[in-house]
Write a protein that holds these residues in place. Structure first.
Motif, PDB file in Angstrom:
ATOM      1  N   MET A   1       0.841  -1.199   0.000  1.00 22.39           N
ATOM      2  CA  MET A   1       0.000   0.000   0.000  1.00 22.39           C
ATOM      3  C   MET A   1       0.881   1.255   0.000  1.00 22.39           C
ATOM      4  SD  MET A   1      -3.024   0.994   2.679  1.00 22.39           S
ATOM      5  CE  MET A   1      -3.954   2.492   2.473  1.00 22.39           C
ATOM      6  N   ALA A   2       0.598   2.183  -0.920  1.00 25.77           N
ATOM      7  CA  ALA A   2       1.421   3.384  -1.047  1.00 25.77           C
ATOM      8  C   ALA A   2       1.271   4.266   0.185  1.00 25.77           C
ATOM      9  CB  ALA A   2       1.018   4.155  -2.295  1.00 25.77           C
ATOM     10  N   SER A   3       2.368   4.927   0.546  1.00 29.82           N
ATOM     11  CA  SER A   3       2.324   5.851   1.672  1.00 29.82           C
ATOM     12  C   SER A   3       1.559   7.105   1.265  1.00 29.82           C
ATOM     13  CB  SER A   3       3.735   6.234   2.097  1.00 29.82           C
ATOM     14  OG  SER A   3       4.469   5.090   2.494  1.00 29.82           O
ATOM     15  N   PRO A   4       0.863   7.744   2.198  1.00 24.64           N
ATOM     16  CA  PRO A   4       0.138   8.972   1.850  1.00 24.64           C
ATOM     17  C   PRO A   4       1.100  10.101   1.524  1.00 24.64           C
ATOM     18  CG  PRO A   4       0.094   8.606   4.223  1.00 24.64           C
ATOM     19  CD  PRO A   4       0.689   7.367   3.612  1.00 24.64           C
ATOM     20  N   GLY A  46      13.152  16.331   4.269  1.00 21.69           N
ATOM     21  CA  GLY A  46      12.484  15.169   3.688  1.00 21.69           C
ATOM     22  C   GLY A  46      11.299  14.688   4.490  1.00 21.69           C
ATOM     23  N   GLU A  47      10.814  15.532   5.416  1.00 20.50           N
ATOM     24  CA  GLU A  47       9.677  15.139   6.253  1.00 20.50           C
ATOM     25  C   GLU A  47       8.339  15.431   5.585  1.00 20.50           C
ATOM     26  OE1 GLU A  47      10.345  17.284   9.857  1.00 20.50           O
ATOM     27  OE2 GLU A  47      12.284  16.314  10.231  1.00 20.50           O
ATOM     28  N   LEU A  48       8.360  16.195   4.489  1.00 26.39           N
ATOM     29  CA  LEU A  48       7.165  16.519   3.725  1.00 26.39           C
ATOM     30  C   LEU A  48       7.441  16.257   2.248  1.00 26.39           C
ATOM     31  CD1 LEU A  48       6.241  19.943   5.380  1.00 26.39           C
ATOM     32  CD2 LEU A  48       5.050  17.770   5.732  1.00 26.39           C
ATOM     33  N   ASP A  49       6.377  15.977   1.496  1.00 29.80           N
ATOM     34  CA  ASP A  49       6.501  15.788   0.051  1.00 29.80           C
ATOM     35  C   ASP A  49       6.179  17.062  -0.715  1.00 29.80           C
ATOM     36  OD1 ASP A  49       7.046  12.912   0.141  1.00 29.80           O
ATOM     37  OD2 ASP A  49       4.985  12.756   0.879  1.00 29.80           O
ATOM     38  N   VAL A  50       5.296  17.857  -0.167  1.00 26.76           N
ATOM     39  CA  VAL A  50       4.920  19.141  -0.782  1.00 26.76           C
ATOM     40  C   VAL A  50       4.524  20.078   0.349  1.00 26.76           C
ATOM     41  CG1 VAL A  50       2.537  18.336  -1.171  1.00 26.76           C
ATOM     42  CG2 VAL A  50       3.417  20.287  -2.473  1.00 26.76           C
ATOM     43  N   ALA A 184      12.044  16.755  -4.413  1.00 25.95           N
ATOM     44  CA  ALA A 184      12.564  16.001  -5.555  1.00 25.95           C
ATOM     45  C   ALA A 184      12.138  14.544  -5.463  1.00 25.95           C
ATOM     46  CB  ALA A 184      14.086  16.093  -5.595  1.00 25.95           C
ATOM     47  N   GLY A 185      11.598  14.018  -6.543  1.00 20.69           N
ATOM     48  CA  GLY A 185      11.230  12.610  -6.608  1.00 20.69           C
ATOM     49  C   GLY A 185       9.876  12.275  -6.029  1.00 20.69           C
ATOM     50  N   ALA A 186       9.178  13.258  -5.473  1.00 21.98           N
ATOM     51  CA  ALA A 186       7.876  12.981  -4.861  1.00 21.98           C
ATOM     52  C   ALA A 186       6.817  12.736  -5.940  1.00 21.98           C
ATOM     53  CB  ALA A 186       7.455  14.129  -3.968  1.00 21.98           C
ATOM     54  N   ASP A 187       5.982  11.736  -5.714  1.00 26.99           N
ATOM     55  CA  ASP A 187       4.863  11.439  -6.602  1.00 26.99           C
ATOM     56  C   ASP A 187       3.590  11.921  -5.912  1.00 26.99           C
ATOM     57  OD1 ASP A 187       2.960  10.478  -8.299  1.00 26.99           O
ATOM     58  OD2 ASP A 187       3.556   8.370  -8.183  1.00 26.99           O
ATOM     59  N   LEU A 188       2.974  12.958  -6.454  1.00 25.78           N
ATOM     60  CA  LEU A 188       1.797  13.556  -5.820  1.00 25.78           C
ATOM     61  C   LEU A 188       0.495  12.900  -6.245  1.00 25.78           C
ATOM     62  CD1 LEU A 188       2.618  17.384  -5.924  1.00 25.78           C
ATOM     63  CD2 LEU A 188       3.282  15.656  -4.230  1.00 25.78           C
ATOM     64  N   GLY A 189       0.556  12.005  -7.231  1.00 22.96           N
ATOM     65  CA  GLY A 189      -0.667  11.356  -7.679  1.00 22.96           C
ATOM     66  C   GLY A 189      -1.686  12.374  -8.162  1.00 22.96           C
ATOM     67  N   ASP A 190      -2.909  12.270  -7.623  1.00 26.89           N
ATOM     68  CA  ASP A 190      -3.989  13.167  -8.041  1.00 26.89           C
ATOM     69  C   ASP A 190      -4.076  14.433  -7.194  1.00 26.89           C
ATOM     70  OD1 ASP A 190      -4.767  11.340  -9.989  1.00 26.89           O
ATOM     71  OD2 ASP A 190      -6.093  10.263  -8.610  1.00 26.89           O
ATOM     72  N   PHE A 265       9.384  23.485 -12.817  1.00 27.53           N
ATOM     73  CA  PHE A 265       8.005  23.174 -12.475  1.00 27.53           C
ATOM     74  C   PHE A 265       7.772  21.667 -12.418  1.00 27.53           C
ATOM     75  CE2 PHE A 265       8.042  27.412 -14.221  1.00 27.53           C
ATOM     76  CZ  PHE A 265       7.276  28.102 -13.298  1.00 27.53           C
ATOM     77  N   HIS A 266       6.908  21.284 -11.505  1.00 24.94           N
ATOM     78  CA  HIS A 266       6.601  19.877 -11.288  1.00 24.94           C
ATOM     79  C   HIS A 266       5.701  19.354 -12.405  1.00 24.94           C
ATOM     80  CE1 HIS A 266       5.780  16.187  -9.077  1.00 24.94           C
ATOM     81  NE2 HIS A 266       4.497  16.355  -9.337  1.00 24.94           N
ATOM     82  N   ARG A 267       6.015  18.163 -12.892  1.00 25.02           N
ATOM     83  CA  ARG A 267       5.155  17.475 -13.845  1.00 25.02           C
ATOM     84  C   ARG A 267       4.763  16.132 -13.251  1.00 25.02           C
ATOM     85  NH1 ARG A 267       8.527  16.839 -19.130  1.00 25.02           N
ATOM     86  NH2 ARG A 267      10.177  16.493 -17.608  1.00 25.02           N
ATOM     87  N   PRO A 268       3.519  15.709 -13.466  1.00 24.22           N
ATOM     88  CA  PRO A 268       3.138  14.375 -12.992  1.00 24.22           C
ATOM     89  C   PRO A 268       4.094  13.325 -13.516  1.00 24.22           C
ATOM     90  CG  PRO A 268       1.225  15.571 -13.773  1.00 24.22           C
ATOM     91  CD  PRO A 268       2.421  16.401 -14.142  1.00 24.22           C
ATOM     92  N   ARG A 269       4.360  12.326 -12.707  1.00 29.45           N
ATOM     93  CA  ARG A 269       5.382  11.338 -13.057  1.00 29.45           C
ATOM     94  C   ARG A 269       5.087  10.641 -14.372  1.00 29.45           C
ATOM     95  NH1 ARG A 269       7.677   7.525  -8.432  1.00 29.45           N
ATOM     96  NH2 ARG A 269       8.489   9.565  -7.849  1.00 29.45           N
ATOM     97  N   ASP A 270       3.815  10.297 -14.626  1.00 27.62           N
ATOM     98  CA  ASP A 270       3.524   9.584 -15.873  1.00 27.62           C
ATOM     99  C   ASP A 270       3.766  10.466 -17.083  1.00 27.62           C
ATOM    100  OD1 ASP A 270       1.429  11.271 -15.311  1.00 27.62           O
ATOM    101  OD2 ASP A 270      -0.134   9.923 -16.030  1.00 27.62           O
ATOM    102  N   LEU A 271       3.493  11.785 -16.951  1.00 30.97           N
ATOM    103  CA  LEU A 271       3.750  12.721 -18.045  1.00 30.97           C
ATOM    104  C   LEU A 271       5.251  12.885 -18.258  1.00 30.97           C
ATOM    105  CD1 LEU A 271       2.666  14.765 -20.086  1.00 30.97           C
ATOM    106  CD2 LEU A 271       2.723  16.499 -18.281  1.00 30.97           C
ATOM    107  N   ALA A 272       6.001  12.987 -17.152  1.00 30.42           N
ATOM    108  CA  ALA A 272       7.445  13.141 -17.262  1.00 30.42           C
ATOM    109  C   ALA A 272       8.067  11.910 -17.914  1.00 30.42           C
ATOM    110  CB  ALA A 272       8.038  13.367 -15.866  1.00 30.42           C
ATOM    111  N   THR A 273       7.513  10.737 -17.613  1.00 31.48           N
ATOM    112  CA  THR A 273       8.072   9.497 -18.173  1.00 31.48           C
ATOM    113  C   THR A 273       7.842   9.396 -19.669  1.00 31.48           C
ATOM    114  OG1 THR A 273       7.636   8.393 -16.080  1.00 31.48           O
ATOM    115  CG2 THR A 273       7.992   6.970 -17.983  1.00 31.48           C
ATOM    116  N   ARG A 274       6.714   9.919 -20.153  1.00 30.21           N
ATOM    117  CA  ARG A 274       6.392   9.833 -21.575  1.00 30.21           C
ATOM    118  C   ARG A 274       7.276  10.730 -22.420  1.00 30.21           C
ATOM    119  NH1 ARG A 274       0.865   9.780 -19.857  1.00 30.21           N
ATOM    120  NH2 ARG A 274       0.595  11.972 -20.423  1.00 30.21           N
ATOM    121  N   ARG A 275       7.901  11.763 -21.804  1.00 29.60           N
ATOM    122  CA  ARG A 275       8.672  12.726 -22.598  1.00 29.60           C
ATOM    123  C   ARG A 275      10.112  12.280 -22.781  1.00 29.60           C
ATOM    124  NH1 ARG A 275       6.536  18.787 -21.192  1.00 29.60           N
ATOM    125  NH2 ARG A 275       4.381  18.399 -21.712  1.00 29.60           N
TER     126      ARG A 275
END
Length: 275
Positions: A1-4, A46-50, A184-190, A265-275
């Protein structure tokens, strides 16, 4: 299960629309509240993602791989009312300056503006601790931010400067006080979509926010409502970006931020991967 996703925000009135009902729109996000300066420290550790952090802390943390969440800011295109410099002496004679511990962007702005507008670089710079009134300070001038800045009386002071208004007068540009900044490296999802919804709903319910929080702050409804809907800007558009870049240059000249920081600027991970 992904961490919040771990998100940090501030309790100040000016930030309320940015996370209005966020727990409803993003129930899996872990939200913590702190003053802006401490949020910056927690993001760096590193205690927060955003986190909603002072814009100068983005500049200072750019080497850590920080990214700006596009489109969001706490900014002002004129007087802001909640970032003020209270001076007991003529501005050109300020030698001892006390800076509110709550926000490092406003600390830097005060020094940048005094230097650019008055050629003043105070010989003594000290901190005004959280919870200590501006009236208790014996410094020549005191920077006060946040909700309490709107309640300090002008009368005991020789001059009172709204620093967002002063910045506009100096540069012709808006001033950006805070940004959502991503580790850096944080995945914010939706989460970005949820934050957009929060902002839209928060501004649509600004009357509710003013009615709830005004009495707690000792401010009337109209003052709070105007503050949220007319005084502040929650967009990071081209004018705000131009103001942020100008501030970065001027802060760097005084050694208050690194030289040559680019806005990333932050880009969603799936968008960044496609480029």
């Amino acid at each position: 299960m992904a961490s919040p996703v771990r998100l940090g925000a501030v309790r100040y009135l000016n930030a309320k629309p940015l996370y209005y009902k966020l727990s409803e729109f993003a129930p899996d996000v872990a939200v913590s509240m702190e003053v802006p300066s401490r949020l910056a420290d927690q993001l760096a550790a590193g205690e927060l993602d955003v986190a909603l952090i002072p814009s100068v802390e983005y500049l200072r943390g750019a080497s850590r791989g920080y990214e700006i969440l596009p489109g969001f800011a706490i900014a002002a295109r004129g007087p802001v009312r909640s970032v003020k410099l209270f001076s007991r002496v003529p501005l050109g004679r300020i030698d001892r300056l006390a800076l509110d511990a709550g926000s490092r962007t406003s600390q830097a702005l005060a020094q940048v503006w005094l230097d650019a507008q008055h050629g003043v670089r105070p010989g003594v710079i000290e901190e005004l601790p959280l919870g200590v009134s501006a009236l208790e300070s014996t410094a020549d001038a005191v920077l006060v931010i946040g909700d309490r800045a709107m309640k300090v009386p002008d009368e005991p002071f020789h001059e009172v400067v709204d620093l967002a208004e002063a910045w506009r007068g100096l540069t012709g540009l808006p001033f950006v006080f805070a940004l959502w900044v991503v580790r850096a490296g944080a995945d914010l999802g939706d989460l970005p979509a949820a934050l957009e919804r929060s902002r839209a709903e928060g501004l649509a319910h600004a009357d509710e926010l003013a009615r709830i929080h005004g009495p707690r702050l000792g401010l009337d409804f109209r003052t709070c409502y105007d503050y949220l809907t007319r005084v502040l800007s929650y967009d990071l558009g081209e004018p705000e970006l131009a103001g942020l870049k100008r501030f970065a240059q001027m802060a760097a000249r005084l050694g208050l931020a690194p030289e040559g920081v680019n806005l990333v600027f932050h880009r969603p991970r799936d968008l960044a991967t496609r480029r």
